[in-house]
Design a protein around this motif. Sequence first.
Motif, PDB file in Angstrom:
ATOM      1  N   PRO A  64      96.784 -61.661   0.069  1.00 30.10           N
ATOM      2  CA  PRO A  64      98.148 -61.692  -0.242  1.00 30.10           C
ATOM      3  C   PRO A  64      98.419 -61.068  -1.569  1.00 30.10           C
ATOM      4  N   LYS A  65      99.576 -60.661  -1.488  1.00 26.93           N
ATOM      5  CA  LYS A  65     100.051 -60.088  -3.043  1.00 26.93           C
ATOM      6  C   LYS A  65     101.655 -60.688  -3.178  1.00 26.93           C
ATOM      7  N   PRO A  66     101.796 -61.915  -3.457  1.00 27.00           N
ATOM      8  CA  PRO A  66     103.012 -62.395  -3.444  1.00 27.00           C
ATOM      9  C   PRO A  66     104.085 -61.822  -4.297  1.00 27.00           C
ATOM     10  N   GLU A  67     103.489 -61.438  -5.346  1.00 31.00           N
ATOM     11  CA  GLU A  67     104.272 -60.876  -6.628  1.00 31.00           C
ATOM     12  C   GLU A  67     105.042 -59.579  -6.567  1.00 31.00           C
ATOM     13  N   HIS A  68     105.034 -58.971  -5.401  1.00 32.56           N
ATOM     14  CA  HIS A  68     105.502 -57.827  -5.025  1.00 32.56           C
ATOM     15  C   HIS A  68     106.381 -57.765  -3.824  1.00 32.56           C
ATOM     16  N   GLU A  69     107.424 -56.941  -3.828  1.00 26.93           N
ATOM     17  CA  GLU A  69     108.107 -56.676  -2.729  1.00 26.93           C
ATOM     18  C   GLU A  69     107.313 -55.732  -1.899  1.00 26.93           C
ATOM     19  N   ALA A  70     107.590 -55.752  -0.484  1.00 28.86           N
ATOM     20  CA  ALA A  70     106.797 -54.923   0.467  1.00 28.86           C
ATOM     21  C   ALA A  70     107.415 -53.380   0.279  1.00 28.86           C
ATOM     22  N   ALA A  71     106.382 -52.685  -0.380  1.00 31.02           N
ATOM     23  CA  ALA A  71     106.800 -51.255  -0.646  1.00 31.02           C
ATOM     24  C   ALA A  71     106.293 -50.284   0.431  1.00 31.02           C
ATOM     25  N   VAL A  72     107.208 -49.382   0.831  1.00 29.57           N
ATOM     26  CA  VAL A  72     106.837 -48.529   1.814  1.00 29.57           C
ATOM     27  C   VAL A  72     107.089 -47.034   1.573  1.00 29.57           C
ATOM     28  N   GLY A  73     106.581 -46.164   1.920  1.00 30.46           N
ATOM     29  CA  GLY A  73     106.713 -44.920   1.670  1.00 30.46           C
ATOM     30  C   GLY A  73     105.766 -43.983   1.055  1.00 30.46           C
ATOM     31  N   SER A  74     104.521 -44.563   0.653  1.00 29.30           N
ATOM     32  CA  SER A  74     103.687 -43.657   0.228  1.00 29.30           C
ATOM     33  C   SER A  74     102.916 -42.749   1.168  1.00 29.30           C
ATOM     34  N   LEU A  75     102.367 -41.578   0.604  1.00 28.49           N
ATOM     35  CA  LEU A  75     101.884 -40.326   1.659  1.00 28.49           C
ATOM     36  C   LEU A  75     100.690 -41.085   2.315  1.00 28.49           C
ATOM     37  N   VAL A  76     100.021 -41.681   1.724  1.00 27.56           N
ATOM     38  CA  VAL A  76      98.716 -42.291   2.422  1.00 27.56           C
ATOM     39  C   VAL A  76      99.041 -43.324   3.368  1.00 27.56           C
ATOM     40  N   GLY A  77     100.135 -44.323   2.992  1.00 25.81           N
ATOM     41  CA  GLY A  77     100.549 -45.103   3.891  1.00 25.81           C
ATOM     42  C   GLY A  77     101.386 -44.300   5.187  1.00 25.81           C
ATOM     43  N   SER A  78     102.288 -43.494   5.033  1.00 27.63           N
ATOM     44  CA  SER A  78     102.779 -42.804   6.037  1.00 27.63           C
ATOM     45  C   SER A  78     102.089 -41.928   6.974  1.00 27.63           C
ATOM     46  N   LEU A  79     100.750 -41.322   6.497  1.00 25.98           N
ATOM     47  CA  LEU A  79      99.816 -40.830   7.420  1.00 25.98           C
ATOM     48  C   LEU A  79      99.179 -41.942   8.192  1.00 25.98           C
ATOM     49  N   ALA A  80      98.728 -43.081   7.483  1.00 23.91           N
ATOM     50  CA  ALA A  80      98.179 -44.039   8.176  1.00 23.91           C
ATOM     51  C   ALA A  80      99.033 -44.696   9.351  1.00 23.91           C
ATOM     52  N   GLN A  81     100.310 -44.779   8.951  1.00 24.37           N
ATOM     53  CA  GLN A  81     101.157 -45.411  10.132  1.00 24.37           C
ATOM     54  C   GLN A  81     101.271 -44.244  11.229  1.00 24.37           C
TER      55      GLN A  81
END
Length: 250
Positions: free
Chosen positions: A125-142
């Motif tokens: 859990p990382k409750p201090e952050h909003e859900a960020a979307v859009g990193s290159l690695v995240g995009s490729l993994a998705q």
Amino acid sequence: MSILDAVLLFLAGFLSGAVNAVAGGGTFITFGAMTLAGLPPIVANATSSVTQFPGYITSTLAYWHDIKHFWRGALLLSLISAFGALSGALILLGLDNPAFRALVPWLLLAATALFAAGPWLKPAPKPEHEAAVGSLVGSLAQFATAVYGGFFGAGMGVMMLATLGLTQSGDYHRLNALKNMLAVVIAAVAILVFVSGGVIAWLQAIIMIPGGALGGYAGVWIARRVPQNAVRGFVIAVGLFLAFYYFDKG
């Protein structure tokens, strides 16, 4: 279709909805039941996507309070998921049943292993952050996850939650909400491709969907009385049985 097959499919839909509500993994049951009922593996896989789709929608609606805070930022991942699912579904339709049948036991073993590892793959859990979307690695993994989801789908939720946990910020509930939202996109695109390809067994799907709805409701009762580990063990056993069934058939 015999009455026995219809009863088997309805009960499989019920069990699928129940285990999805408790621990996930309902795809193993719907795919397995249609296989045992004599449907070709590609048709069983495609039809299973249809039977699971209502559950994806209701899960997403249940998280709407979280989703409304980040849905605009998630549009990029939704678009990536759509292209990935389209690619995976088209790859599936490009195979014939014997070729896909040869892949099925390996896919089932991989999905079962992924499902078994699910409790250890949940993001911290990382409750201090909003859900960020859009990193290159995240995009490729998705994209890779969406290709898998469009092609086969079993274990997709566990895989997606694991990759989102590694590549996105946000607490567990935000990531799970994002996972559900993207699962709807992946399933919707795959279903459109499968419908256009004429590989949906609609009669079987119509029988299983009400069972899944009832099973999802009953899952609340089951969750209060049956340990989650017992349900997970049942799903893993089904996955291994199906894998060795296909190895033997091959």
